[in-house]
Every structure is written in C-alpha cells, then in structure tokens.
Design a protein around this motif. Structure first.
Motif, PDB file in Angstrom:
ATOM      1  N   TYR A   1      70.691  58.938 124.947  1.00  0.00           N
ATOM      2  CA  TYR A   1      69.413  58.324 125.288  1.00  0.00           C
ATOM      3  C   TYR A   1      68.291  59.362 125.342  1.00  0.00           C
ATOM      4  O   TYR A   1      67.125  59.021 125.481  1.00  0.00           O
ATOM      5  CB  TYR A   1      69.507  57.598 126.643  1.00  0.00           C
TER       6      TYR A   1
ATOM      7  N   SER B   1      72.371  66.685 136.486  1.00  0.00           N
ATOM      8  CA  SER B   1      72.362  65.376 135.842  1.00  0.00           C
ATOM      9  C   SER B   1      73.790  64.983 135.515  1.00  0.00           C
ATOM     10  O   SER B   1      74.516  65.732 134.860  1.00  0.00           O
ATOM     11  CB  SER B   1      71.535  65.438 134.556  1.00  0.00           C
TER      12      SER B   1
ATOM     13  N   MET C   1      63.592  55.980 130.053  1.00  0.00           N
ATOM     14  CA  MET C   1      62.187  55.909 129.616  1.00  0.00           C
ATOM     15  C   MET C   1      62.105  55.971 128.085  1.00  0.00           C
ATOM     16  O   MET C   1      62.908  56.662 127.462  1.00  0.00           O
ATOM     17  CB  MET C   1      61.395  57.087 130.200  1.00  0.00           C
TER      18      MET C   1
HETATM   19  N1  SAM Z   1      69.446  69.669 130.572  1.00  0.00           N
HETATM   20  C1  SAM Z   1      68.973  69.424 131.893  1.00  0.00           C
HETATM   21  C2  SAM Z   1      69.672  68.227 132.484  1.00  0.00           C
HETATM   22  O1  SAM Z   1      70.549  67.653 131.844  1.00  0.00           O
HETATM   23  O2  SAM Z   1      69.363  67.888 133.615  1.00  0.00           O
HETATM   24  C3  SAM Z   1      67.469  69.283 132.034  1.00  0.00           C
HETATM   25  C4  SAM Z   1      66.725  68.499 131.014  1.00  0.00           C
HETATM   26  S1  SAM Z   1      67.127  66.768 130.911  1.00  0.00           S
HETATM   27  C5  SAM Z   1      65.962  66.262 129.685  1.00  0.00           C
HETATM   28  C6  SAM Z   1      66.462  66.173 132.440  1.00  0.00           C
HETATM   29  C7  SAM Z   1      66.809  64.785 132.856  1.00  0.00           C
HETATM   30  O3  SAM Z   1      66.176  63.866 132.024  1.00  0.00           O
HETATM   31  C8  SAM Z   1      68.287  64.440 132.823  1.00  0.00           C
HETATM   32  O4  SAM Z   1      68.644  63.903 134.077  1.00  0.00           O
HETATM   33  C9  SAM Z   1      68.375  63.380 131.764  1.00  0.00           C
HETATM   34  O5  SAM Z   1      69.399  62.473 132.049  1.00  0.00           O
HETATM   35  C10 SAM Z   1      67.010  62.757 131.864  1.00  0.00           C
HETATM   36  N2  SAM Z   1      66.573  62.038 130.668  1.00  0.00           N
HETATM   37  C11 SAM Z   1      66.608  62.436 129.393  1.00  0.00           C
HETATM   38  N3  SAM Z   1      66.070  61.506 128.573  1.00  0.00           N
HETATM   39  C12 SAM Z   1      65.677  60.488 129.365  1.00  0.00           C
HETATM   40  C13 SAM Z   1      65.044  59.237 129.112  1.00  0.00           C
HETATM   41  N4  SAM Z   1      64.701  58.864 127.897  1.00  0.00           N
HETATM   42  N5  SAM Z   1      64.794  58.452 130.184  1.00  0.00           N
HETATM   43  C14 SAM Z   1      65.123  58.833 131.444  1.00  0.00           C
HETATM   44  N6  SAM Z   1      65.710  60.006 131.729  1.00  0.00           N
HETATM   45  C15 SAM Z   1      65.987  60.821 130.710  1.00  0.00           C
END
Ligand code: SAM
Length: 344
Positions: free
Chosen positions: A42, A136, A206
């Motif tokens: 996602y 996460s 999102m």
């Molecule tokens: N790699 C790290 C991690 O996994 O926490 C930090 C970056 S990651 C992009 C940060 C958070 O964004 C994670 O909890 C992930 O599940 C969430 N995330 C990523 N894409 C998303 C989306 N489209 N909608 C909601 N949460 C999202």
C-alpha cells in the motif's frame, strides 16, 4: 584596569515559525532516504525507481537544515523515510543532532522504522538520546507479513523490537488498518502490543502515489474499527495529544493506549504543527498537497544560513489550511508521490 569580564552574550531568541493560520511549526519530520528494504504493497509499487544518490542531501546538510529549524522553534524531530536505518552512516546524524537534546533546544529526537535493522542499532539510538520510537507493524502472522511487505522478514522485526525494549527504548506500534487483510487481527495486535508494554496506533490508508491495487479495496475506516473494538473492550477517551494527529483512548481491559489516525474520516489539520523535509531538500508543508519548497539550492548557495532561513520562512507562509483526501473507485492519488518520499 580592564574592568570586569563581559558575560558571554546569549544568542537573542529567534522568531518562531508561524504559518498564516497562526499554527506554530514545532515539529519537523525528515525523510533521510527514499529507499526501503520492504515494499509494503500500500506504500510503494514493486518496481520503484529511487532517486540517484547524488541528489540526496549529505548527512552534514541534513544536520544543518534540522539545526536551523531547531533555532527557529522546532522542538521535535522525527527521522523517517523510506527506511531511515538503511541510510549509510545514519548514526552520525543521530549523534550530531543529539547535541540539541543536550542543550535543551530540542525536546525529542525520534524515528519511525520498520524494525528490520533495530537489532543492530537500538543500543546506539538509545546512546544518542532517542527515548521513544515508532515501529510499523501491520500483522503478527509471518506469512501475511510477507504478503504485505513483499520483502520483509518477520523474525528480524521481532528481534528488532526485543532489542529496542532491551535498550530501554519505548516502542509504539503503528499499524495501517487494511480491509480484509488485518481487520480481524486488530484485537490480537492490540493485546500483543499492550501485553508487551507498547502503545499502539491505527492509521487509515491514504491515497498517496500510484500502487498496484485499488485504494478503495484497501481502505478500512477507523470509525468502523473503533465501533467494533468498542463491542469487545471498554475504550476510555483520553484528552492528551502527543503533538500529532492521533486521538487516544485507554483500553480498560489491557491498560494500554490506543491511538487513531484518521486522515480520511476525520481530518486533523486545524492543529497541524509539522512540516516534512525530503532527502533531496524539498520541504512539504502538507502531506496531502503537491506544493513544496526547494531548500537544497539556498542551502548550497551560501555557508551562512540567511538565505536558507528566508526560504524556510517563505515556505511556511504558504502552508495550506489542510488536505482533502478522497478514496473512491476512480483510484486517483491525492498526490503523485509515495509515502516513502515524504516520510510517514
Ligand atoms: N520505513 C519506516 C516504517 O516502515 O515505519 C518509515 C517510513 S513508512 C513510509 C512510515 C509509515 O507510513 C509506516 O507506518 C507505513 O505503514 C505508513 N504508510 C505508508 N504508506 C501509507 C499510506 N498510503 N497510507 C497510510 N500509511 C502509510
């Protein structure tokens, strides 16, 4: 007579950064890399093109931008990504930034991580003044974990969480609520987290960036999750806000805290105190809007920080009131960039 020594003058207090809606900017999130060792379905598409390394701010440059923000009133700094712990020598940045904790200019230095590298870095993070981290984790089922993350190793994440707790870091589990995937598992995740002394936050998916699946097939409204949890547990509303968008309840039966981040069903922009810096030096004033300011050019233009500060002030003066996420069958992302670019 030379007279009494003149006491060293304290630097005059700097004007805080305040946006047009009178929200003070006290929280900076920095995506230190767009790369990740997972490919959560996602979050990213499977064949992501990553930025060329030459476009990235160096660790010294990241330190410099963060320090300017801190001088201008930022009290909380979160490193994220991509996966922050896969950036080479990232501990150097934590070590450098910890001076602001020591001076009292910064209240909190923290990170959001997928946990894969924590077994290696937890001790060093704690030594650099990190006290709490977000990990996460969307499922406790190793096979489902592999389906969600595509590349992730569940065992490594478990080792990472063990190491973080052993190093004295407080861990909060962040889980994205995913329709048909982890929705039945939420009570188990909650009881597991609270059983280990970890708070948990649920997040609505999102519409950020193009991914292979329909957003509408992933989206699970937290209003529904909350109602279902309410049939099973006693959820007591808490007033506190952690400086973020989550609304918290205490789960009476487990004693732990549960947060809800609901960008879709309840927009929380009115209290937004944050801006986001990417690893190439673009400053996003809102996660859900395309507008961004280039800080890399002013950063590299001069060794003094004046031009950089002006660019930051100008950017903050453009911070929008909020975002409008919509998830429907048309599957159009609200913004083209993935979460891994702006940092979650
Ligand atoms: N790699 C790290 C991690 O996994 O926490 C930090 C970056 S990651 C992009 C940060 C958070 O964004 C994670 O909890 C992930 O599940 C969430 N995330 C990523 N894409 C998303 C989306 N489209 N909608 C909601 N949460 C999202």
């Amino acid at each position: 007579m030379w007279g009494q020594p003149v006491p060293t003058a304290l630097a005059p207090p700097r004007a805080p950064l305040v946006d047009p809606f009178r929200r003070a900017i006290t929280y900076l999130r920095v995506s230190v890399t767009d790369r990740c060792d997972f490919r959560c379905f996602y979050c990213m598409s499977e064949d992501m093109t990553f930025l060329p390394k030459r476009d990235l701010l160096t660790l010294e440059e990241l330190d410099r931008v963060c320090s300017v923000f801190i001088e201008r009133g930022v009290r909380k700094l979160r490193l994220t990504g991509g996966e922050p712990l896969v950036r080479r020598n990232i501990m150097t940045l934590f070590a450098g930034l910890s001076r602001h904790l020591a001076s009292g200019a910064l209240d909190e230095l923290t990170l959001t991580t997928n946990g894969s590298q924590l077994a290696r870095f937890a001790g060093e993070l704690a030594a650099h003044g990190v006290r709490r981290i977000n990990v996460s984790l969307d499922t406790l089922d190793p096979e489902k974990f592999r389906r969600i993350t595509r590349w992730g190793d569940f065992g490594k994440v478990m080792e990472g969480i063990d190491a973080a707790q052993a190093a004295g870091l407080r861990v909060k589990i962040n889980a994205v609520a995913l329709k048909d995937l982890n929705e039945d598992e939420i009570p188990r995740l909650l009881e597991w987290s609270h059983g280990r002394g970890m708070d948990m936050t649920l997040i609505e998916v999102m519409p950020l960036g193009e991914v292979e699946t329909q957003r509408v097939d992933q989206f699970l409204p937290l209003s529904l999750v909350r109602a279902r949890l309410g049939e099973r547990y006693t959820l007591e509303d808490l007033d506190e806000r952690s400086g973020g968008p989550a609304r918290y309840v205490r789960v009476k039966e487990t004693g732990g805290k549960l947060g809800f981040i609901t960008p879709l069903t309840h927009n929380f922009c009115e209290s937004c105190n944050r801006v986001r810096l990417t690893c190439t030096g673009r400053l996003y004033m809102c996660l859900g809007q395309e507008d961004a300011a280039d800080l890399r050019t002013p950063l590299r233009l001069s060794e003094a920080n004046e031009t950089l500060e002006q660019a930051i002030e100008e950017a903050i003066s453009r911070k929008p009131k909020g975002h409008d996420f919509i998830i429907d069958r048309r599957n159009r992302p609200a913004v083209a960039r993935h979460m891994s670019v702006t940092g979650g």
